[in-house]
Motif scaffolding. Structure first.
Motif, PDB file in Angstrom:
ATOM      1  N   PRO A  84      -0.183  -0.711  12.218  1.00 26.51           N
ATOM      2  CA  PRO A  84      -0.471  -0.724  11.170  1.00 26.51           C
ATOM      3  C   PRO A  84      -0.446   0.211  10.749  1.00 26.51           C
ATOM      4  O   PRO A  84      -1.006  -0.305   9.015  1.00 26.51           O
ATOM      5  CB  PRO A  84      -2.181  -1.173  11.195  1.00 26.51           C
ATOM      6  N   GLY A  85       0.178   0.741  10.459  1.00 31.48           N
ATOM      7  CA  GLY A  85       0.586   2.336   9.372  1.00 31.48           C
ATOM      8  C   GLY A  85       1.440   1.834   8.710  1.00 31.48           C
ATOM      9  O   GLY A  85       1.699   1.923   7.851  1.00 31.48           O
ATOM     10  N   SER A  86       2.210   0.568   8.717  1.00 26.64           N
ATOM     11  CA  SER A  86       3.588   0.258   8.155  1.00 26.64           C
ATOM     12  C   SER A  86       3.275  -0.899   7.796  1.00 26.64           C
ATOM     13  O   SER A  86       3.615  -1.549   6.663  1.00 26.64           O
ATOM     14  CB  SER A  86       4.792  -0.294   9.252  1.00 26.64           C
ATOM     15  N   ILE A  87       1.884  -1.204   7.242  1.00 29.51           N
ATOM     16  CA  ILE A  87       1.065  -2.591   6.104  1.00 29.51           C
ATOM     17  C   ILE A  87       0.994  -1.534   4.914  1.00 29.51           C
ATOM     18  O   ILE A  87      -0.005  -0.295   4.853  1.00 29.51           O
ATOM     19  CB  ILE A  87      -0.259  -3.159   6.819  1.00 29.51           C
ATOM     20  N   VAL A  88       2.158  -1.129   4.660  1.00 29.23           N
ATOM     21  CA  VAL A  88       2.134  -1.033   2.605  1.00 29.23           C
ATOM     22  C   VAL A  88       2.636  -1.972   1.779  1.00 29.23           C
ATOM     23  O   VAL A  88       2.570  -2.393   1.828  1.00 29.23           O
ATOM     24  CB  VAL A  88       3.464  -0.059   2.826  1.00 29.23           C
ATOM     25  N   ALA A 108      -2.885  -4.425  -1.527  1.00 27.74           N
ATOM     26  CA  ALA A 108      -3.513  -4.180  -1.673  1.00 27.74           C
ATOM     27  C   ALA A 108      -3.628  -3.875  -0.215  1.00 27.74           C
ATOM     28  O   ALA A 108      -4.169  -4.548   0.386  1.00 27.74           O
ATOM     29  CB  ALA A 108      -4.993  -4.398  -2.572  1.00 27.74           C
ATOM     30  N   VAL A 109      -4.378  -2.280  -0.424  1.00 27.22           N
ATOM     31  CA  VAL A 109      -4.590  -1.406   1.137  1.00 27.22           C
ATOM     32  C   VAL A 109      -5.617  -1.123   1.458  1.00 27.22           C
ATOM     33  O   VAL A 109      -5.905   0.016   0.340  1.00 27.22           O
ATOM     34  CB  VAL A 109      -3.388  -0.421   1.504  1.00 27.22           C
ATOM     35  N   HIS A 110      -6.640  -1.418   2.338  1.00 29.69           N
ATOM     36  CA  HIS A 110      -8.048  -0.608   1.937  1.00 29.69           C
ATOM     37  C   HIS A 110      -8.335   0.396   3.374  1.00 29.69           C
ATOM     38  O   HIS A 110      -7.003   0.311   4.737  1.00 29.69           O
ATOM     39  CB  HIS A 110      -9.153  -1.713   2.084  1.00 29.69           C
ATOM     40  N   GLN A 111      -8.626   1.166   3.902  1.00 28.73           N
ATOM     41  CA  GLN A 111      -9.518   1.873   5.166  1.00 28.73           C
ATOM     42  C   GLN A 111      -9.108   0.625   6.618  1.00 28.73           C
ATOM     43  O   GLN A 111      -8.614   0.803   7.192  1.00 28.73           O
ATOM     44  CB  GLN A 111     -10.163   2.072   4.623  1.00 28.73           C
ATOM     45  N   THR A 112     -10.221  -0.700   6.230  1.00 29.65           N
ATOM     46  CA  THR A 112      -9.946  -1.008   7.342  1.00 29.65           C
ATOM     47  C   THR A 112      -9.385  -2.594   6.970  1.00 29.65           C
ATOM     48  O   THR A 112      -9.322  -3.605   8.145  1.00 29.65           O
ATOM     49  CB  THR A 112     -11.580  -1.471   8.159  1.00 29.65           C
TER      50      THR A 112
END
Length: 115
Positions: free
Chosen positions: A85-89, A54-58
């Protein structure tokens, strides 16, 4: 006549030796097998492995466990290039190292992006 047989045997041995050395040299120089073409292995001793779930805002989750990044975290792709960090998917495989002082903060991560 004995001299001729010894000479022929020596010539065959020399020819076999040259053939073996020639093949060995060709194998060593074949494209795709030279060390310059190979990626150096990344040092991942002490890293944990997991999947981004899962990816959340922070924050984000690896195998259901919540983490965030330290301010100076280093994020690399599997080729050793620094990425953001935008590569965290979600579903990306990762290797990561937690900060010594906080086990919910990651200071270094390698992301294996799908190709």
């Amino acid at each position: 006549m004995i001299r001729t047989e010894v000479g022929t045997h020596s010539n065959r041995r020399a020819a076999a030796l040259v053939l073996v050395l020639g093949i060995g040299t060709m194998i060593g120089l074949a494209p795709g097998t030279t060390r310059a073409d190979q990626q150096p292995p990344m040092m991942t001793v002490g890293y944990q492995s997991g999947t981004i779930t899962a990816v959340h805002q922070t924050t984000f989750e690896i195998d259901g466990r919540t983490f965030s990044l330290v301010p100076d975290a280093i994020i690399l792709d599997d080729r050793g290039n620094e990425i953001g960090p935008g590569s965290i998917v979600v579903t990306a495989e990762v290797k990561y190292r937690v900060a010594k002082e906080r086990n919910d903060k990651i200071n270094r991560m390698i992301i294996f992006l799908p190709r």
